[in-house]
Scaffold this motif. Structure first.
Motif, PDB file in Angstrom:
ATOM      1  N   LYS A 105       0.837  -1.205   0.000  1.00  0.00           N
ATOM      2  CA  LYS A 105       0.000   0.000   0.000  1.00  0.00           C
ATOM      3  C   LYS A 105       0.864   1.244   0.000  1.00  0.00           C
ATOM      4  O   LYS A 105       0.626   2.197  -0.748  1.00  0.00           O
ATOM      5  CB  LYS A 105      -0.914  -0.014   1.229  1.00  0.00           C
ATOM      6  CG  LYS A 105      -1.844   1.190   1.357  1.00  0.00           C
ATOM      7  CD  LYS A 105      -2.951   1.132   0.330  1.00  0.00           C
ATOM      8  CE  LYS A 105      -4.069   2.129   0.622  1.00  0.00           C
ATOM      9  NZ  LYS A 105      -3.636   3.529   0.554  1.00  0.00           N
ATOM     10  N   CYS A 158       0.396   2.074  -3.828  1.00  0.00           N
ATOM     11  CA  CYS A 158      -0.954   2.661  -3.858  1.00  0.00           C
ATOM     12  C   CYS A 158      -1.202   3.597  -2.681  1.00  0.00           C
ATOM     13  O   CYS A 158      -2.300   3.619  -2.110  1.00  0.00           O
ATOM     14  CB  CYS A 158      -1.997   1.553  -3.868  1.00  0.00           C
ATOM     15  SG  CYS A 158      -1.903   0.464  -5.305  1.00  0.00           S
ATOM     16  N   ALA A 216      -1.701   6.686  -2.479  1.00  0.00           N
ATOM     17  CA  ALA A 216      -2.656   7.778  -2.685  1.00  0.00           C
ATOM     18  C   ALA A 216      -4.062   7.293  -3.040  1.00  0.00           C
ATOM     19  O   ALA A 216      -4.963   8.114  -3.232  1.00  0.00           O
ATOM     20  CB  ALA A 216      -2.143   8.729  -3.771  1.00  0.00           C
ATOM     21  N   VAL A 217      -4.242   5.968  -3.135  1.00  0.00           N
ATOM     22  CA  VAL A 217      -5.546   5.428  -3.523  1.00  0.00           C
ATOM     23  C   VAL A 217      -5.904   4.243  -2.632  1.00  0.00           C
ATOM     24  O   VAL A 217      -5.039   3.646  -1.997  1.00  0.00           O
ATOM     25  CB  VAL A 217      -5.557   4.971  -5.011  1.00  0.00           C
ATOM     26  CG1 VAL A 217      -5.377   6.162  -5.936  1.00  0.00           C
ATOM     27  CG2 VAL A 217      -4.469   3.931  -5.262  1.00  0.00           C
ATOM     28  N   ASP A 218      -7.181   3.900  -2.599  1.00  0.00           N
ATOM     29  CA  ASP A 218      -7.623   2.747  -1.829  1.00  0.00           C
ATOM     30  C   ASP A 218      -7.197   1.451  -2.516  1.00  0.00           C
ATOM     31  O   ASP A 218      -7.074   1.392  -3.744  1.00  0.00           O
ATOM     32  CB  ASP A 218      -9.145   2.750  -1.688  1.00  0.00           C
ATOM     33  CG  ASP A 218      -9.641   3.859  -0.773  1.00  0.00           C
ATOM     34  OD1 ASP A 218      -8.839   4.339   0.061  1.00  0.00           O
ATOM     35  OD2 ASP A 218     -10.814   4.248  -0.901  1.00  0.00           O
ATOM     36  N   LYS A 266      -7.724  -1.821  -4.189  1.00  0.00           N
ATOM     37  CA  LYS A 266      -8.834  -2.454  -4.908  1.00  0.00           C
ATOM     38  C   LYS A 266      -9.023  -3.908  -4.470  1.00  0.00           C
ATOM     39  O   LYS A 266     -10.115  -4.444  -4.537  1.00  0.00           O
ATOM     40  CB  LYS A 266      -8.586  -2.396  -6.416  1.00  0.00           C
ATOM     41  CG  LYS A 266      -8.655  -1.008  -7.020  1.00  0.00           C
ATOM     42  CD  LYS A 266      -8.357  -1.028  -8.510  1.00  0.00           C
ATOM     43  CE  LYS A 266      -9.419  -1.780  -9.290  1.00  0.00           C
ATOM     44  NZ  LYS A 266      -9.172  -1.736 -10.743  1.00  0.00           N
ATOM     45  N   ARG A 307      -4.163  -4.017  -8.209  1.00  0.00           N
ATOM     46  CA  ARG A 307      -3.571  -3.266  -9.320  1.00  0.00           C
ATOM     47  C   ARG A 307      -2.174  -3.779  -9.653  1.00  0.00           C
ATOM     48  O   ARG A 307      -1.724  -3.678 -10.791  1.00  0.00           O
ATOM     49  CB  ARG A 307      -3.452  -1.775  -8.976  1.00  0.00           C
ATOM     50  CG  ARG A 307      -4.761  -1.031  -8.792  1.00  0.00           C
ATOM     51  CD  ARG A 307      -4.468   0.423  -8.445  1.00  0.00           C
ATOM     52  NE  ARG A 307      -5.675   1.207  -8.258  1.00  0.00           N
ATOM     53  CZ  ARG A 307      -6.315   1.336  -7.103  1.00  0.00           C
ATOM     54  NH1 ARG A 307      -5.849   0.708  -6.022  1.00  0.00           N
ATOM     55  NH2 ARG A 307      -7.398   2.077  -7.020  1.00  0.00           N
TER      56      ARG A 307
END
Length: 216
Positions: A148, A152, A154-156, A158, A166
């Motif tokens: 994370k 990722c 800056a984003v949740d 998936k 992702r």
């Protein structure tokens, strides 16, 4: 270069295994690792206190992604059982500038940690190479911050929404998330590793370390 594909075989000769393990050490270094060493799986240090550090003090990435507890839910007993099915590991080390792992803003997406990303990529590529060499159950672990934080921040995630990761071919669980004492393993290997926190002055340490492991 096109990846050569080897037919899966129930029995791998000792000669092939020796050759392949040496190849993975070379590959890790070619990909940028400072060092890579073949270990037997009895070298791996397991300690339930390592997983406890995910909870106290509570890691900011706890519960935020598939590769951290509680979503990554192997307990210590299960991890030990899985490791016992393997004979060898490729233990990988990357020295990084101390500035990458220090500073009160470390958890900010603006704080660059290219070394952590590189270690995830090295582990994934060594694991992939082993798969195509006929080791379908090769298993990789990163050693640094969670996927994370690396991919990722800056984003949740998936993955925990059931939408698919992702970075499924690059991300792996971490060694510490699985209960492996990567710090003690590094020290046992003779690699210099320092305690680093948000209040650490980067001038106090020679380098940071990123660690990774691929079980063969």
């Amino acid at each position: 270069m096109v990846q050569e594909i080897t037919e899966f075989s129930e029995n791998v000769s000792d000669e092939k295994l020796e050759t392949d393990l040496e190849k993975y050490l070379v590959l890790a270094k070619e990909l940028g690792a400072t060092d890579a060493v073949r270990i037997s799986t009895d070298f791996i240090i397991m300690d339930e206190r390592v997983r406890a550090k995910c909870y106290s003090p509570r890691c900011p990435y706890y519960g935020t992604n598939l590769n951290c507890p509680p979503h990554f839910d192997w307990d210590l007993e299960q991890t030990i059982k899985i490791i016992s099915k393997y004979e060898y590991g490729v233990f990988i080390m990357l020295q990084v500038p101390p500035e990458e792992q220090t500073g009160k803003n470390y958890d900010s997406a603006k704080h660059s940690i290219p070394g952590a990303r590189k270690m995830y990529e090295i582990v994934a590529k060594v694991q992939s190479a082993a798969f195509y060499d006929g080791y379908p159950l090769a298993l990789g672990f990163a050693g640094g911050p969670s996927c994370k934080r690396v991919f990722c921040s800056a984003v949740d995630c998936k993955g925990i929404k059931g939408e698919g990761c992702r970075m499924a071919l690059k991300s792996n669980p971490t060694m510490h998330g699985a209960g492996m004492d990567a710090y003690s393993m590094a020290a046992k290997m003779g690699w210099k590793i320092y305690p680093i926190g948000k209040t650490t002055d980067s001038s106090q340490i020679a380098h940071g370390l990123e660690l990774g492991l691929v079980l063969i």
